[in-house]
Design a protein around this motif. Sequence first.
Motif, PDB file in Angstrom:
ATOM      1  N   ALA A  66       0.735  -1.168   0.191  1.00  0.00           N
ATOM      2  CA  ALA A  66       0.071  -0.242  -0.336  1.00  0.00           C
ATOM      3  C   ALA A  66       0.850   1.140  -0.162  1.00  0.00           C
ATOM      4  O   ALA A  66       0.609   2.026  -0.696  1.00  0.00           O
ATOM      5  CB  ALA A  66      -0.784  -0.395   1.211  1.00  0.00           C
ATOM      6  N   ARG A  67       1.850   0.824   1.022  1.00  0.00           N
ATOM      7  CA  ARG A  67       3.109   2.098   1.047  1.00  0.00           C
ATOM      8  C   ARG A  67       3.733   2.345  -0.359  1.00  0.00           C
ATOM      9  O   ARG A  67       3.737   3.750  -0.965  1.00  0.00           O
ATOM     10  CB  ARG A  67       4.324   2.333   1.769  1.00  0.00           C
ATOM     11  CG  ARG A  67       5.093   3.281   2.687  1.00  0.00           C
ATOM     12  CD  ARG A  67       5.253   3.184   3.709  1.00  0.00           C
ATOM     13  NE  ARG A  67       6.933   4.370   3.591  1.00  0.00           N
ATOM     14  CZ  ARG A  67       7.139   4.053   4.290  1.00  0.00           C
ATOM     15  NH1 ARG A  67       7.616   3.218   5.275  1.00  0.00           N
ATOM     16  NH2 ARG A  67       8.831   4.957   3.740  1.00  0.00           N
ATOM     17  N   TYR A  68       4.119   1.443  -1.011  1.00  0.00           N
ATOM     18  CA  TYR A  68       4.972   1.018  -2.020  1.00  0.00           C
ATOM     19  C   TYR A  68       4.032   1.928  -3.749  1.00  0.00           C
ATOM     20  O   TYR A  68       4.236   2.856  -3.912  1.00  0.00           O
ATOM     21  CB  TYR A  68       5.541   0.470  -2.474  1.00  0.00           C
ATOM     22  CG  TYR A  68       5.836  -0.130  -3.771  1.00  0.00           C
ATOM     23  CD1 TYR A  68       7.074  -0.353  -3.791  1.00  0.00           C
ATOM     24  CD2 TYR A  68       5.310   0.000  -5.357  1.00  0.00           C
ATOM     25  CE1 TYR A  68       7.892  -0.488  -5.574  1.00  0.00           C
ATOM     26  CE2 TYR A  68       5.751  -0.137  -6.139  1.00  0.00           C
ATOM     27  CZ  TYR A  68       7.189  -0.381  -6.597  1.00  0.00           C
ATOM     28  OH  TYR A  68       8.489   0.018  -7.074  1.00  0.00           O
ATOM     29  N   GLY A  69       2.664   1.759  -3.587  1.00  0.00           N
ATOM     30  CA  GLY A  69       1.820   2.188  -4.931  1.00  0.00           C
ATOM     31  C   GLY A  69       1.417   3.356  -4.405  1.00  0.00           C
ATOM     32  O   GLY A  69       1.439   4.549  -5.408  1.00  0.00           O
ATOM     33  N   ALA A  70       0.751   4.175  -3.018  1.00  0.00           N
ATOM     34  CA  ALA A  70      -0.041   4.852  -2.771  1.00  0.00           C
ATOM     35  C   ALA A  70       0.272   5.954  -1.353  1.00  0.00           C
ATOM     36  O   ALA A  70       0.029   5.684  -0.654  1.00  0.00           O
ATOM     37  CB  ALA A  70      -1.191   5.452  -2.451  1.00  0.00           C
ATOM     38  N   PRO A  71       1.670   6.516  -1.287  1.00  0.00           N
ATOM     39  CA  PRO A  71       1.980   6.518   0.217  1.00  0.00           C
ATOM     40  C   PRO A  71       0.957   7.918   0.328  1.00  0.00           C
ATOM     41  O   PRO A  71       1.418   7.915   1.553  1.00  0.00           O
ATOM     42  CB  PRO A  71       3.452   6.819  -0.150  1.00  0.00           C
ATOM     43  CG  PRO A  71       3.329   7.429  -1.376  1.00  0.00           C
ATOM     44  CD  PRO A  71       2.362   6.620  -2.092  1.00  0.00           C
ATOM     45  N   GLY A  72       0.751   8.509   0.013  1.00  0.00           N
ATOM     46  CA  GLY A  72       0.345  10.467   0.095  1.00  0.00           C
ATOM     47  C   GLY A  72      -1.099   9.950   0.121  1.00  0.00           C
ATOM     48  O   GLY A  72      -1.860  10.629   1.081  1.00  0.00           O
TER      49      GLY A  72
END
Length: 458
Positions: free
Chosen positions: A155-161
């Motif tokens: 989840a953090r890799y693909g959409a950290p914001g």
Amino acid sequence: MPSGPPIRRLRTALLGLALATGLALTGQPAGAASTSPSTAPAGTALNEAFARAASAYGVPRDLLVAVAYAETRLDDHHGLPSQDNGFGMMHLVGNPSRHTLEQAARLTTATAAELKHDPAANIRGGAAVLRAMADESGLRAAGRHRLDAWYPVAARYGAPGSDTAGRLYADAVYDVLRRGVRAHVRGGEEVGVAPHRVTPQRGKYAEAAPEGLTGAADYPTALWSPAYAGNYAAGRTSAVTTVVVHVTQGSYAGTINWFKDPAAQVSAHYVVRSSDGQVTQTVRERDTAWHARSANASSVGIEHEGYISTPSWFTDSMYRSSAALTRYLTDKYGIPRDRTHIVGHSEVPGNDHTDPGPYWDWSYYMSLVRGDGGGTTTPFPTWGTDVSIRQQATTTSTRVATLPGPTTVRVRCQVHGQLVTYDGHSNDAWSYLPDHGGYISNIFIDVPDAWLPGVPTC
């Protein structure tokens, strides 16, 4: 797509009539993973690259493939950037807000150019970034072999914001792991993942359930995930007269996340997912999304997940969901259902974009928008070059047409015909293409199924 140059397809020519559909894949125990290929043949470039990167960085091999497939369908686009300046199969990003490209360069000592243009370096870079994020999250050696433990990292890799976009992204990755995948890539090489029985440990992302976002959007069935306020203008200076069709040049969740990024300076009203047609609204219809320059004030923009050079993104679920949304918009604003008022990004004056590109099936899409019989056929992507369309479902019958390269075809029905065998795999299914007046071997239909789902028997 609000930004990003046109992209070319990774696939290269296929020689002869063959690459058979894969054999049935069997599941694996819940949570279990291996750093070695699970279904892929040994001794091939990309399979070796995934295996070596997995071994070097302690990341499950199948997770690497699932991330690459969710991001790009395993297409490196010859080093050209996505809309948010991401590169390669692993979509290593270098923009003012995200720096996984630069991070990968530090971790692997590869240059930025190598990470952009060399698939093996890009895969290694993605593995290195995932491992670094795993270490930062506290995922230790004892848990790194378990696929279920990597969900927050994905989840953090693909959409950290954004937690909501991160949930959408990681769910897409884990859907690939649960379903399994078989994809043909450069030179006909097959990269695969067997289905896994995996229940991800979502951690904080469990509280960001996408279904919790329904009910707030203008379109009744859409999710609501607002863009950054500086990426669109409040209000409108013109009545809505046009619907503009875009292709994201990136993933569904990645696009939603990009619209939340202050560095983007772009947005669209809606984003449609490839796999199932899910719709997310990011800008209110009463506000002016920044998606089509001269048409911004008078249009509603609909982004479609995928890349213009890869027709496999354009699924029937996406077409039907988008068409239903466009019907809703044309009813609401009194917009004529014609190609003067429902246009591609490339057709808007003052734009230099090429989406939705040559593989978008306007005839089928508009028939669905108008409701005049588009359901009699189903679009599917093809692969390979110089693919023969035959008068009958045999390789010896008259050739009635040829597909020069990958495209989208409309399938009316399918039959069991001549058995085609290659490299130990066999398939006797053929599909009838009404636009060409003949049959194509299902070997060249770019989906995992030998017998096409939802298509009747002729």
